[in-house]
Design a protein around this motif. Sequence first.
Motif, short mmCIF file in Angstrom:
data_model
loop_
_atom_site.label_atom_id
_atom_site.label_comp_id
_atom_site.label_asym_id
_atom_site.label_seq_id
_atom_site.Cartn_x
_atom_site.Cartn_y
_atom_site.Cartn_z
N GLN A 48 64.93 71.97 47.12
CA GLN A 48 64.50 72.33 45.79
C GLN A 48 64.52 71.46 44.73
OE1 GLN A 48 67.05 76.14 44.97
NE2 GLN A 48 65.93 77.16 46.56
N LEU A 49 65.44 70.67 44.63
CA LEU A 49 65.54 69.50 43.56
C LEU A 49 64.45 68.75 43.94
CD1 LEU A 49 66.99 68.03 41.25
CD2 LEU A 49 68.46 66.89 43.00
N ALA A 50 63.98 68.37 45.04
CA ALA A 50 63.07 67.24 45.13
C ALA A 50 61.52 68.05 44.63
CB ALA A 50 62.97 67.05 46.71
N ARG A 51 61.27 69.46 45.09
CA ARG A 51 60.28 69.66 44.75
C ARG A 51 60.11 70.16 43.10
NH1 ARG A 51 62.18 74.25 47.73
NH2 ARG A 51 61.69 73.87 49.92
N GLN A 53 71.39 71.32 51.94
CA GLN A 53 69.97 70.94 52.10
C GLN A 53 68.89 71.85 51.44
OE1 GLN A 53 69.89 71.51 56.49
NE2 GLN A 53 70.36 69.26 56.81
N GLU A 54 69.21 72.92 51.29
CA GLU A 54 68.16 73.71 50.59
C GLU A 54 68.12 73.14 49.21
OE1 GLU A 54 65.04 76.24 49.51
OE2 GLU A 54 65.79 75.79 51.54
N ARG A 60 67.10 60.27 56.60
CA ARG A 60 68.18 60.09 57.64
C ARG A 60 69.35 60.81 56.97
NH1 ARG A 60 69.53 54.26 57.63
NH2 ARG A 60 70.56 54.72 55.49
N ASN A 61 69.62 60.46 55.78
CA ASN A 61 70.63 61.13 54.76
C ASN A 61 70.58 62.48 54.77
OD1 ASN A 61 71.69 58.47 54.39
ND2 ASN A 61 70.66 58.28 52.37
N PHE A 62 69.32 63.01 54.81
CA PHE A 62 69.13 64.43 54.62
C PHE A 62 69.64 65.21 55.89
CE2 PHE A 62 66.89 68.66 55.07
CZ PHE A 62 67.06 68.97 53.83
N ALA A 63 69.42 64.52 56.98
CA ALA A 63 69.70 64.94 58.22
C ALA A 63 71.13 65.09 58.52
CB ALA A 63 68.90 64.22 59.64
N GLN A 64 71.87 64.15 57.84
CA GLN A 64 73.58 64.16 57.91
C GLN A 64 74.07 65.08 57.24
OE1 GLN A 64 74.19 60.08 57.03
NE2 GLN A 64 73.93 59.25 59.37
N ILE A 65 73.38 65.98 56.34
CA ILE A 65 73.90 66.87 55.68
C ILE A 65 74.10 68.21 56.44
CG2 ILE A 65 73.68 68.45 53.53
CD1 ILE A 65 71.99 66.21 52.10
N HIS A 66 75.11 68.66 56.68
CA HIS A 66 75.40 69.63 57.64
C HIS A 66 75.14 71.09 57.11
CE1 HIS A 66 75.82 66.90 60.93
NE2 HIS A 66 76.94 66.25 60.01
N ASN A 67 75.71 71.13 55.72
CA ASN A 67 75.70 72.24 54.77
C ASN A 67 74.20 72.85 54.64
OD1 ASN A 67 76.02 74.14 52.65
ND2 ASN A 67 78.10 73.45 52.52
N GLU A 68 73.70 73.90 55.10
CA GLU A 68 72.37 74.25 54.94
C GLU A 68 72.27 74.77 53.28
OE1 GLU A 68 70.82 77.34 57.31
OE2 GLU A 68 71.91 76.37 59.27
N ARG A 69 73.10 75.04 52.74
CA ARG A 69 72.85 75.39 51.18
C ARG A 69 72.83 74.08 50.49
NH1 ARG A 69 78.23 77.78 49.87
NH2 ARG A 69 77.52 77.68 47.85
#
Length: 134
Positions: free
Chosen positions: A124-127, A119-120, A108-117
């Motif tokens: 990458q941090l999660a990976r 999100q990416e 849910r929180n990830f979906a609320q981030i509108h800046n694609e950079r």
Amino acid sequence: MLMAADTLSAKSEKTTNRATDTDRHVGTRIRERRIMLGLSQQQMADMIGVTYQQAHKYERGINRISAGRLYEIAQVLNVPVSYFYEGLNDAGVQDMNPRQRMCLELARNFAQIHNERHQEALSQLARALANDEQ
């Protein structure tokens, strides 16, 4: 004759309990999907034309959902109606454990981030963290 009535009564109770479990399962699936999309209960209620209280009762499995209403919910949540029944035959309806809840909140929180950079970068941090654990 008494045994037939007892059997019918027991069968009715079983059917009622199964329906309640099904209602709870469908409600849980609605809630999970709503959270994944980052929608509040009020937002979903507005989108399907019901009160917040009614949406809450649907998600808790307290009130049954008509076929037409379930179709509307599926349209709003962008899933097929069958989505709500997936996993129904598994080991029964289970409450979300803390890890599942955390994953839904993360989505849910990830979906609320509108800046694609951003999100990416988060992806990458999660990976990187996942690979570090291996």
